[in-house]
Enzyme design. Structure first.
Site, short mmCIF file in Angstrom:
data_model
loop_
_atom_site.label_atom_id
_atom_site.label_comp_id
_atom_site.label_asym_id
_atom_site.label_seq_id
_atom_site.Cartn_x
_atom_site.Cartn_y
_atom_site.Cartn_z
N GLY A 18 -5.11 -56.29 -30.11
CA GLY A 18 -4.04 -55.66 -29.34
C GLY A 18 -3.70 -54.27 -29.87
N ALA A 41 -12.28 -43.50 -45.23
CA ALA A 41 -10.94 -42.96 -45.56
C ALA A 41 -10.57 -43.36 -46.99
CB ALA A 41 -9.91 -43.49 -44.58
N GLY A 60 -2.07 -47.07 -39.70
CA GLY A 60 -1.52 -45.72 -39.78
C GLY A 60 -2.59 -44.65 -39.89
N GLY A 71 -10.45 -49.86 -37.52
CA GLY A 71 -9.05 -49.90 -37.93
C GLY A 71 -8.15 -49.34 -36.85
N ALA A 72 -6.89 -49.80 -36.87
CA ALA A 72 -5.91 -49.30 -35.90
C ALA A 72 -4.54 -49.20 -36.57
CB ALA A 72 -5.86 -50.20 -34.68
N ASP A 88 -2.63 -36.58 -41.67
CA ASP A 88 -3.71 -37.45 -42.19
C ASP A 88 -5.02 -37.22 -41.42
OD1 ASP A 88 -2.50 -38.91 -44.20
OD2 ASP A 88 -1.90 -40.57 -42.91
N THR A 130 4.67 -41.15 -47.76
CA THR A 130 3.57 -42.13 -47.70
C THR A 130 4.12 -43.54 -47.62
OG1 THR A 130 1.39 -42.70 -48.56
CG2 THR A 130 3.06 -42.12 -50.20
N LYS A 143 6.10 -43.86 -43.47
CA LYS A 143 5.60 -42.88 -42.50
C LYS A 143 6.14 -43.09 -41.08
CE LYS A 143 1.13 -42.16 -44.73
NZ LYS A 143 -0.32 -42.17 -44.55
N ASN A 149 3.83 -37.57 -41.96
CA ASN A 149 3.52 -37.65 -43.40
C ASN A 149 3.87 -36.37 -44.17
OD1 ASN A 149 1.38 -35.94 -42.76
ND2 ASN A 149 -0.10 -37.03 -44.03
#
Ligand code: NDP
Length: 266
Positions: free
Chosen positions: A160, A221, A135, A132-133, A108, A67, A71, A92
Site C-alpha cells: 500500500g 542509500a 522516508g 522501499g517506500a 535527501d 533526522t 522528519k 530534513n
C-alpha cells in the site's frame, strides 16, 4: 575558533549518538572558511514543538538538520517549505531567516541524484526500480522523477505504501511512468535500494529477483557497510555499483546552501 560572531546550526534526532552530520558539516564549514558551528541536539518527539519554538527566538541561529524520527512531524512546524517537501511529506533541513521564520526543504533525494551525477551518471530517460517506500525512498522517488527518469517502479514490503508513493509521484510528474508492484530488475537501467535491508549483518537481499546484469547501475542509500549484500550481488553479476556515502556528501553541500552558508570572502 568559536567567538561571539560564530553562527549556530544544529542537527536534531532521537537517538543522536550515531549521526555523522556534525563532523561532515563542520568540516564543510572549515573548507569554506565559514564562521559557523553545528552541534547535535537530542530531542524526544514530545518536545519537538517547544524546541523548534525556542530556535525561532535565537537570533544567531542559522539552521537545523532534521533526522529520524522527526522528519515528518517537523513539516508542520515550518512557516513555509520549498521544492517537493510538501508533496514528499517531510523536511530534513530548515533555514532560520532573520525574522525568525523557518523555511523547510527535503534534500535527501536531491543529494542522492547529485551523488550519481558526481559519478557521471545521468538518470534522464532511464527505466528505474526503487526498493522501499519509507522516508528516504519517498525523497529519492521525487528526486528521480524531477531529474527526468523515464519510468519508476516502486517495490516495497508494504504494498500500500508503494502504491501511495507511485500515485503521488505520478500526480506531480505526469511525464514519468510511476507504478508499484513486483520488481522488474532485468529490464531496468537503474535499481536503487532505499530499504533498511543491508544495514545489519545477515540481512537478506531486499528483493528475490537477482537478475542483475552488466550495463545496469545498482545504487545504495545505506552508508555502512559500504558494500551491502545487494551491491555485492550486483557487482558479481557485472552491474556498475554506486555506494550510499556520496548521497550524504552531496546533501551536506545542499543543506549548507539551503541554510544560507556562503564561502568566506577572500
Ligand atoms: P524508513 O523506516 O522510513 O523506511 C524503511 C524502508 O525499508 C521501508 O520501505 C520498509 O518497508 C523497508 N524495510 C524495513 N525492514 C524491512 C524488511 N525486513 N523487509 C523488507 N523491507 C523492509 O527508513 P528511511 O527511509 O529513513 O531509511 C532507509 C534507508 O536509507 C536506511 O538504511 C538509511 O540508513 C538510509 N538513508 C541514507 C541516507 C544517506 O544520506 N545515505 C539518508 C537517509 C536514509 P515497509 O514500508 O514495509 O516497512
Amino acid at each position: 575558533m568559536i567567538t561571539g560572531h560564530t553562527k549556530l546550526y544544529g542537527i536534531v534526532a532521537h537517538p543522536i549518538a550515531h549521526v555523522k552530520t556534525p563532523e561532515e558539516m563542520n568540516n564543510h564549514f572549515a573548507s569554506l572558511g565559514y564562521d559557523g558551528v553545528l552541534v547535535p541536539f537530542h530531542v524526544q518527539p514530545e518536545n519537538l514543538a517547544t524546541f523548534i519554538d525556542t530556535l525561532r527566538r535565537i537570533e544567531n541561529f542559522g539552521g537545523l538538520i532534521v533526522t529520524v524520527p522527526h522528519k515528518t512531524a517537523i513539516l508542520e512546524l515550518c512557516d513555509s517549505v520549498v521544492g517537493d517537501a510538501a508533496a514528499i511529506g517531510a523536511v530534513n533541513t530548515i533555514r532560520r531567516d532573520p525574522d525568525g521564520s523557518l523555511v523547510g526543504a527535503m534534500l535527501d533525494g536531491k543529494g542522492f541524484v547529485r551523488g550519481l551525477e558526481a559519478s557521471a551518471i545521468d538518470v534522464r530517460g532511464m527505466k528505474s526500480c526503487l526498493l522501499g517506500a519509507g522516508g528516504a525512498a519517498s525523497a529519492i522517488a521525487f528526486a528521480l522523477a524531477e531529474a527526468g527518469v523515464n519510468s519508476l517502479r516502486i517495490v516495497n514490503r508494504s504494498a500500500g505504501k508503494a502504491e501511495d508513493l507511485a500515485r503521488r509521484v505520478a500526480e506531480h510528474y505526469p511525464n514519468v511512468k510511476a507504478s508499484a508492484g513486483a520488481p522488474e530488475t532485468a529490464s531496468q537501467d537503474l535499481v536503487v535500494n532505499a530499504t533498511s535491508l543491508g544495514l545489519r549483518d545477515g540481512d537478506p537481499l531486499p528483493l528475490e529477483d537477482t537478475a542483475f546484469h552488466s550495463g545496469q547501475i545498482v545504487a545504495e542509500a545505506i552508508m555502512e557497510p559500504e558494500v551491502t549484500p545487494i551491491l555485492a550481488t550486483a557487482r558479481e553479476k557485472g552491474a556498475l555499483i554506486h555506494f550510499g556515502r556520496p548521497m550524504l556528501r552531496q546533501q551536506i553541500r545542499l543543506m549548507a546552501e539551503h541554510m544560507g552558508v556562503t564561502p568566506a570572502k577572500a
